[in-house]
Design an enzyme around this catalytic site. Structure first.
Site, PDB file in Angstrom:
ATOM      1  N   ILE A 161     103.545  10.597  22.991  1.00 56.32           N
ATOM      2  CA  ILE A 161     104.055   9.594  21.435  1.00 56.32           C
ATOM      3  C   ILE A 161     103.270   8.299  21.852  1.00 56.32           C
ATOM      4  O   ILE A 161     102.860   7.866  23.278  1.00 56.32           O
ATOM      5  CB  ILE A 161     105.393   9.559  21.377  1.00 56.32           C
ATOM      6  CG1 ILE A 161     106.001   9.069  22.772  1.00 56.32           C
ATOM      7  CG2 ILE A 161     105.957  11.122  20.859  1.00 56.32           C
ATOM      8  CD1 ILE A 161     107.770   8.813  22.053  1.00 56.32           C
ATOM      9  N   PRO A 162     102.994   7.494  20.691  1.00 57.41           N
ATOM     10  CA  PRO A 162     102.413   6.210  20.807  1.00 57.41           C
ATOM     11  C   PRO A 162     103.612   5.282  20.990  1.00 57.41           C
ATOM     12  O   PRO A 162     104.604   5.442  21.000  1.00 57.41           O
ATOM     13  CB  PRO A 162     101.699   6.247  19.618  1.00 57.41           C
ATOM     14  CG  PRO A 162     102.598   7.090  18.467  1.00 57.41           C
ATOM     15  CD  PRO A 162     103.295   8.246  19.226  1.00 57.41           C
ATOM     16  N   ASN A 164     103.574   2.437  18.862  1.00 53.28           N
ATOM     17  CA  ASN A 164     104.020   1.618  17.521  1.00 53.28           C
ATOM     18  C   ASN A 164     105.264   1.961  16.864  1.00 53.28           C
ATOM     19  O   ASN A 164     106.129   1.049  16.328  1.00 53.28           O
ATOM     20  CB  ASN A 164     102.867   1.778  16.451  1.00 53.28           C
ATOM     21  CG  ASN A 164     102.486   3.109  16.208  1.00 53.28           C
ATOM     22  OD1 ASN A 164     102.861   4.101  16.781  1.00 53.28           O
ATOM     23  ND2 ASN A 164     101.852   3.146  14.871  1.00 53.28           N
ATOM     24  N   LYS A 187     105.787  12.629  27.372  1.00 56.57           N
ATOM     25  CA  LYS A 187     105.247  11.390  27.839  1.00 56.57           C
ATOM     26  C   LYS A 187     105.439  10.151  26.921  1.00 56.57           C
ATOM     27  O   LYS A 187     104.901  10.264  25.668  1.00 56.57           O
ATOM     28  CB  LYS A 187     103.765  11.635  28.259  1.00 56.57           C
ATOM     29  CG  LYS A 187     103.574  10.104  29.083  1.00 56.57           C
ATOM     30  CD  LYS A 187     101.953  10.064  29.328  1.00 56.57           C
ATOM     31  CE  LYS A 187     101.291   9.140  28.460  1.00 56.57           C
ATOM     32  NZ  LYS A 187     101.670   7.759  28.239  1.00 56.57           N
ATOM     33  N   GLY A 220      98.234   7.368  30.198  1.00 55.02           N
ATOM     34  CA  GLY A 220      97.371   8.575  29.596  1.00 55.02           C
ATOM     35  C   GLY A 220      96.413   9.290  30.602  1.00 55.02           C
ATOM     36  O   GLY A 220      96.358  10.537  30.455  1.00 55.02           O
ATOM     37  N   GLY A 240      98.276   9.581  18.316  1.00 57.17           N
ATOM     38  CA  GLY A 240      97.324   8.394  18.920  1.00 57.17           C
ATOM     39  C   GLY A 240      96.131   8.285  18.341  1.00 57.17           C
ATOM     40  O   GLY A 240      95.772   8.718  17.018  1.00 57.17           O
ATOM     41  N   GLU A 262      98.303  13.976  15.127  1.00 59.45           N
ATOM     42  CA  GLU A 262      98.578  13.097  14.206  1.00 59.45           C
ATOM     43  C   GLU A 262      97.709  11.727  14.519  1.00 59.45           C
ATOM     44  O   GLU A 262      98.191  10.908  15.584  1.00 59.45           O
ATOM     45  CB  GLU A 262     100.020  12.703  13.877  1.00 59.45           C
ATOM     46  CG  GLU A 262     100.057  11.979  12.529  1.00 59.45           C
ATOM     47  CD  GLU A 262     100.392  10.507  12.894  1.00 59.45           C
ATOM     48  OE1 GLU A 262      99.206   9.717  12.508  1.00 59.45           O
ATOM     49  OE2 GLU A 262     101.220  10.117  13.284  1.00 59.45           O
ATOM     50  N   GLY A 264      94.699   8.403  13.516  1.00 63.07           N
ATOM     51  CA  GLY A 264      94.406   7.227  12.987  1.00 63.07           C
ATOM     52  C   GLY A 264      94.053   7.341  11.304  1.00 63.07           C
ATOM     53  O   GLY A 264      93.827   8.410  10.994  1.00 63.07           O
ATOM     54  N   CYS A 296      99.203   3.798  11.531  1.00 60.05           N
ATOM     55  CA  CYS A 296      98.274   4.519  11.308  1.00 60.05           C
ATOM     56  C   CYS A 296      97.872   4.884   9.606  1.00 60.05           C
ATOM     57  O   CYS A 296      96.665   4.890   9.416  1.00 60.05           O
ATOM     58  CB  CYS A 296      98.379   5.998  11.902  1.00 60.05           C
ATOM     59  SG  CYS A 296     100.053   6.744  11.634  1.00 60.05           S
ATOM     60  N   GLN A 343      95.767  -5.531  22.594  1.00 58.18           N
ATOM     61  CA  GLN A 343      95.859  -5.284  21.234  1.00 58.18           C
ATOM     62  C   GLN A 343      95.424  -6.496  20.507  1.00 58.18           C
ATOM     63  O   GLN A 343      94.677  -6.587  19.399  1.00 58.18           O
ATOM     64  CB  GLN A 343      97.050  -4.705  20.688  1.00 58.18           C
ATOM     65  CG  GLN A 343      97.017  -3.989  19.567  1.00 58.18           C
ATOM     66  CD  GLN A 343      96.234  -3.018  19.119  1.00 58.18           C
ATOM     67  OE1 GLN A 343      95.837  -2.181  20.153  1.00 58.18           O
ATOM     68  NE2 GLN A 343      95.881  -2.338  17.848  1.00 58.18           N
ATOM     69  N   GLU A 393      89.470   1.417  12.522  1.00 55.14           N
ATOM     70  CA  GLU A 393      90.990   1.407  12.324  1.00 55.14           C
ATOM     71  C   GLU A 393      91.000  -0.117  13.486  1.00 55.14           C
ATOM     72  O   GLU A 393      91.038   0.152  14.692  1.00 55.14           O
ATOM     73  CB  GLU A 393      91.412   2.545  12.809  1.00 55.14           C
ATOM     74  CG  GLU A 393      93.086   2.226  12.785  1.00 55.14           C
ATOM     75  CD  GLU A 393      93.833   3.473  13.350  1.00 55.14           C
ATOM     76  OE1 GLU A 393      94.806   3.749  12.719  1.00 55.14           O
ATOM     77  OE2 GLU A 393      93.270   4.237  14.286  1.00 55.14           O
TER      78      GLU A 393
END
Length: 490
Positions: A161-162, A164, A187, A220, A240, A262, A264, A296, A343, A393
């Site tokens: 998972i990300p 955000n 993770k 990752g 991601g 899933e 961007g 996203c 970022q 993106e």
């Protein structure tokens, strides 16, 4: 840029060093520990244990044992649902603590984190209700035979998972996986380990059998890569960047793992002259600046009818200039920091690139303060479709405004991207709305609204925005295998 007013901030929680959760126990990792950073200050929050390949193997073995020989295997489906309901109740009971940790860790405003917790609880309860409703069918076949289908768990699922939406993405993936009877090796994003490990603790309190849920920290390229390559993991679910998804798909091919992605987006947000102008400006402001643009589905490509273009841009820029950027734990704050130095630097790099390529900077474009990773809400006008800020993106509070003349033109331009996650239209004309919704290549289309996502509706993308769907009944398809059984009669 307006600073956040000094209303009493939420009490800052104590933060513990983060372990791994394997086989029902919190353990140290054998990889190289790393630091979690507070994005509002740049300071170290805590030390985080990294799962090595050997730790991943232990987690997979624990998940496989729970799947094939533990009480989870023989548990009634309704009882699986009860456990998920109980976890949802515990999360709801501890919602304020979890929301505060979420904001502290990823920079999301406390208001948005509280909103996410509502979604987390709703998601788990939705899938808890599905647990005893995942059914096969009887099939009329030729001859004297009885044929029927069984829907069984895929097996051990690896979930990545990300950063955000750490808690919401956890719920989106745990909910359907657990309802279908799978076991999990997840993770967490290396930037945001705090809330996932706390929910692992709540899952233990809820009574999930050891090994059903395993939660790892790590990078990752090390921990994530080991999960994807592990031969005893049956499915990968990843949220991601599409470049990472390409790497995962290539690695997963060695064992023909099932994969759902899933990814961007560069979502086209289209405003027609016949819209409710005030509503559209507010909606487009929310579309791009929600969670600092770190979403996203962010409405980062803003197509505005040339008839209202000038007034619309002026109103949007004025609203952006009033947005309150600051401490995410202050309830008056509307936008917190970006998640990391990396970022923030990426976003500011795109701002510089936009100016160099000839776009007109109307608002924002700067770092806020000299501590933490804050970026001003930014508006670019006079943007061409071939500019980097209109194609890539950015994942930050940067919107590109592009004027258009006709429906045919804007549909063609909206679809001229390798993304296809979300899209929106603002109009009072139902014919325009339904035509756009039919023709635009996107998994979700909003009409006169934005960022409205419900647990019961499928979510996912076209093209390079992903494969498969999350949420709703559609997600259950990715967590079950269909088996045909045929019996000779007489």
């Amino acid at each position: 840029m307006a600073a956040a007013t000094l209303s009493p901030p939420v009490k800052r929680p104590a933060v513990k060093d983060q372990p791994l959760f394997i086989g029902g126990k919190f353990v140290a990792g054998s990889g190289k520990p790393f630091a979690a950073i507070d994005p509002s200050t740049g300071d170290r929050l805590c030390q985080v244990q990294e799962a090595s390949g050997a730790d991943v193997d232990k987690a997979v073995k624990a998940a496989r044992t729970a799947l094939e020989s533990g009480s989870w295997k023989t548990m009634d489906a309704a009882d699986r649902g009860k456990l998920i309901f109980k976890l949802a109740d515990l999360i709801e009971k501890n919602a304020e603590e979890l929301a505060t940790l979420e904001s502290l860790n990823c920079g999301k405003t406390i208001t948005d984190s509280r909103g996410d917790l509502v979604g987390v609880v709703n998601t788990l309860r939705y899938y808890a209700g599905w647990a005893d409703k995942i059914e096969g069918k009887t099939v009329p076949v030729r001859g004297n035979f009885l044929s029927y289908t069984l829907r069984q768990p895929v097996g051990v699922v690896g979930q990545i998972i990300p950063w955000n939406f750490p808690l919401l993405m956890l719920a989106w993936k745990w909910g359907p996986a657990l309802a279908c009877g799978n076991t999990i090796v997840m993770k967490l994003a290396e930037q945001t380990p705090l809330t996932g490990m706390r929910v692992a603790e709540l899952a233990q309190q809820a009574g999930f059998p050891d090994g059903v849920i395993n939660v790892l920290n790590g990078l990752g390229e090390t921990t994530g890569a080991a999960i994807v390559a592990h031969p005893d993991i049956d499915k990968i679910a990843f949220t991601g960047h599409y470049e990472t998804a390409k790497i995962i798909q290539k690695s997963a091919a060695d064992s023909l793992k099932r994969c759902t992605f899933e990814l961007g987006g560069k979502s086209p947000n289209v405003v027609f002259a016949d819209c409710n102008l005030e509503q559209a400006v507010e909606g487009c402001h929310h579309a791009i600046y929600f969670h600092g643009g770190q979403c996203c589905t962010a409405g980062s490509r803003l197509f505005v009818d040339e008839k209202i273009h000038k007034e619309f841009v002026e109103r949007l820029a004025a609203m952006a200039g009033k947005r309150k950027v600051g401490n995410p734990l202050d309830a008056a704050t509307e936008q917190g920091p970006q998640v990391s130095q990396e970022q923030m630097d990426k976003i500011l790099g795109y701002v510089d690139l936009g100016k160099k390529q000839g776009a007109k900077l109307i608002a924002g474009g700067n770092r806020v303060g000299d501590k933490g990773f804050f970026v001003e809400p930014t508006v670019f006008d006079a943007v061409r479709d071939d500019m980097a800020i209109a194609k890539d993106e950015i994942f930050g509070p940067v919107v590109s405004v592009l004027p258009f003349k006709s429906m045919e033109e804007v549909i063609q331009r909206a679809n001229s991207t390798y993304y296809g996650l979300a899209a929106a239209i603002w109009t009072k004309d139902l014919d325009k709305a339904h035509t756009y919704a039919r023709e635009v290549k996107a998994g979700t289309v909003w009409v006169n609204c934005y960022h409205v996502v419900d647990t019961s509706t499928p979510f996912g993308g076209f093209k390079m925005s992903g494969q498969g769907r999350e949420n709703g009944e559609a997600a259950l398809e990715h967590y079950t295998e269909t088996k045909t059984v045929t019996v000779k009669l007489g």
